[in-house]
Write a protein that holds these residues in place. Structure first.
Motif, mmCIF file in Angstrom:
data_model
loop_
_atom_site.group_PDB
_atom_site.id
_atom_site.type_symbol
_atom_site.label_atom_id
_atom_site.label_comp_id
_atom_site.label_asym_id
_atom_site.label_seq_id
_atom_site.Cartn_x
_atom_site.Cartn_y
_atom_site.Cartn_z
ATOM 1 N N GLN A 125 42.406 -1.793 17.525
ATOM 2 C CA GLN A 125 42.626 -0.425 17.060
ATOM 3 C C GLN A 125 42.478 -0.324 15.547
ATOM 4 O OE1 GLN A 125 46.502 0.096 18.831
ATOM 5 N NE2 GLN A 125 45.691 1.449 20.446
ATOM 6 N N ARG A 126 42.856 -1.359 14.827
ATOM 7 C CA ARG A 126 42.688 -1.364 13.373
ATOM 8 C C ARG A 126 41.199 -1.317 13.009
ATOM 9 N NH1 ARG A 126 47.405 -3.043 10.715
ATOM 10 N NH2 ARG A 126 46.264 -3.937 8.964
ATOM 11 N N GLU A 127 40.396 -2.029 13.804
ATOM 12 C CA GLU A 127 38.960 -1.993 13.575
ATOM 13 C C GLU A 127 38.394 -0.609 13.898
ATOM 14 O OE1 GLU A 127 35.331 -2.868 12.347
ATOM 15 O OE2 GLU A 127 37.113 -4.126 12.052
ATOM 16 N N LYS A 128 38.909 0.020 14.934
ATOM 17 C CA LYS A 128 38.487 1.384 15.267
ATOM 18 C C LYS A 128 38.822 2.351 14.137
ATOM 19 C CE LYS A 128 38.781 1.180 20.341
ATOM 20 N NZ LYS A 128 39.498 1.723 21.532
ATOM 21 N N LEU A 129 39.977 2.142 13.489
ATOM 22 C CA LEU A 129 40.360 2.986 12.350
ATOM 23 C C LEU A 129 39.364 2.848 11.208
ATOM 24 C CD1 LEU A 129 44.217 3.023 11.612
ATOM 25 C CD2 LEU A 129 42.647 4.955 11.804
ATOM 26 N N ARG A 130 38.913 1.616 10.971
ATOM 27 C CA ARG A 130 37.939 1.399 9.898
ATOM 28 C C ARG A 130 36.626 2.115 10.215
ATOM 29 N NH1 ARG A 130 39.981 -4.108 10.777
ATOM 30 N NH2 ARG A 130 41.618 -4.502 9.238
ATOM 31 N N GLN A 131 36.242 2.107 11.484
ATOM 32 C CA GLN A 131 35.013 2.796 11.873
ATOM 33 C C GLN A 131 35.179 4.313 11.761
ATOM 34 O OE1 GLN A 131 33.988 1.381 15.805
ATOM 35 N NE2 GLN A 131 33.922 -0.761 15.157
ATOM 36 N N TRP A 132 36.352 4.825 12.148
ATOM 37 C CA TRP A 132 36.611 6.257 12.077
ATOM 38 C C TRP A 132 36.638 6.732 10.619
ATOM 39 C CZ3 TRP A 132 36.382 10.674 14.386
ATOM 40 C CH2 TRP A 132 37.196 11.759 14.000
ATOM 41 N N ASN A 133 37.131 5.872 9.731
ATOM 42 C CA ASN A 133 37.190 6.166 8.294
ATOM 43 C C ASN A 133 36.137 5.333 7.560
ATOM 44 O OD1 ASN A 133 39.803 7.892 8.082
ATOM 45 N ND2 ASN A 133 40.435 6.124 9.289
ATOM 46 N N ALA A 134 34.901 5.439 8.024
ATOM 47 C CA ALA A 134 33.842 4.551 7.532
ATOM 48 C C ALA A 134 33.579 4.725 6.038
ATOM 49 C CB ALA A 134 32.556 4.781 8.329
#
Length: 365
Positions: A175-184
């Motif tokens: 989920q932390r990685e998904k956050l980085r993608q969402w806030n690219a």
């Protein structure tokens, strides 16, 4: 800002890890941002952000690319490397220095040298920290209802007050990685400026940086012992007796502040208050300096009300009894003068390290 500031103004800003920033934003703005309000926890939001996020809704800017937004850029744009690099270039042209929140002490050392400030100018206590665990205090009396309950983020059921639980901020590594993608865009900026930050430290000298960070932390501990009760342990706002230094409460998390030591002399207390005064009260101090005439009229009206036997219920503003000095810097209220000595007895010069790059500045659009 550029319209009212001199041409040689030193502009600096700070970036924060987008994952930590998202956790903080969700905690503080859970009831403010519609995208967060709909989600039970941060993890649920991260798993499918587009399910909750509507870019046109007010306050949803807290939910995506908040760094990019704060730098004045379109935080809802589709990510591309070319656009990210363009944004980075614009920021570098506008700001003389970008600091990193995760390395705040190192950031303060770099800042003080760039601006030729003494060490005391960058000694600081952490403000607006949120409580990580629910308080273990007892229940609330039934008479504490209505507006007070609503303001504190509690519900009333069956005549009893029930506090809402803080939002769930737990995340898996996926989920932390998904956050980085969402806030690219934010993630790109953070990596770029973090890299520059450490290059600057290497140029400064890691041994020297470690030495000065240790001195900064020792000075902070010394001031905490002098100024703060319990050695500087943050406390909940209701435990702070002086209402003028209670932090504003936002959302469902409790924002902590500090309780001053008792028995401080007037000079020491004034210095200590400067270190812990919350930003809203600090704004009031600045207002009183900028709008002297308006505050003089207000004070005269208050005296008239009392003179005719009226009851004036408004609380005294936080600047009452203080004579704020213009141009003050740091806990000692000192301004930088030619020939002032720093912690290592070296002489400080006003402009010798200030970076002036006015010709490189470009407005952010």
């Amino acid at each position: 800002v550029e319209k009212v500031m001199p041409a040689d103004t030193f502009y600096f800003s700070i970036v924060r890890d987008p994952v930590a920033l998202a956790e903080s934003s969700f905690a503080y703005y859970k009831e403010v941002a519609p995208a967060f309000r709909k989600a039970k926890g941060l993890g649920e939001f991260v798993d499918d952000p587009k399910r909750f996020y509507e870019p046109r809704l007010r306050n949803n800017h807290y939910a995506r690319n908040l760094l990019w937004f704060d730098f004045g850029l379109d935080h809802n744009a589709n990510f591309s490397l070319a656009l990210a690099q363009l944004g980075e270039d614009m920021i570098r042209r506008t700001f003389n220095m970008i600091l990193v929140s995760e390395y705040f002490d190192q950031s303060m050392i770099l800042l003080r040298h760039a601006l030729c400030w003494p060490l005391d100018a960058v000694v600081a206590f952490s403000l607006n920290a949120r409580q990580q665990k629910p308080s273990s205090t007892g229940g609330v009396g039934e008479s504490w209802v209505g507006k007070a309950a609503a303001a504190a983020g509690v519900g009333i059921r069956g005549g009893h007050v029930q506090a809402k639980l803080p939002p769930n901020l737990s995340l898996t590594e996926e989920q932390r990685e998904k956050l980085r993608q969402w806030n690219a865009f934010d993630w790109y900026l953070y990596k770029a400026f973090n890299k520059t930050f450490w290059k600057t430290i290497d140029k400064f000298g890691r041994t020297q940086m470690e030495k000065e960070v240790n001195l900064l932390r020792m000075r902070r501990e010394d001031l905490a012992r002098v100024c703060l009760r319990d050695g500087g342990k943050p406390v909940e706002a209701h435990q702070i007796r002086d209402k003028n230094i209670r932090p504003f409460q936002s959302g469902l998390v409790k924002i902590l502040g500090y309780e001053l030591q008792s028995g401080l002399d007037n000079v020491t207390r004034k210095l200590c208050v400067r270190m812990i005064r919350p930003e809203i009260q600090y704004k009031d101090v600045l207002d009183s300096k900028q709008f002297l005439q308006a505050h003089a009229i207000q004070a005269q009206q208050q005296r008239l009300i009392v003179a005719v036997g009226g009851t004036f219920l408004k609380q005294d503003p936080p600047w009452k009894g203080e004579k704020e000095m213009g141009g003050e810097v740091g806990v000692g209220g000192r301004t930088l003068e030619e020939g002032m000595k720093d912690w290592d007895s070296s002489l400080l010069n006003r402009n010798n390290q200030t970076m002036v790059r006015e010709h490189e500045k470009r407005r952010l659009r």
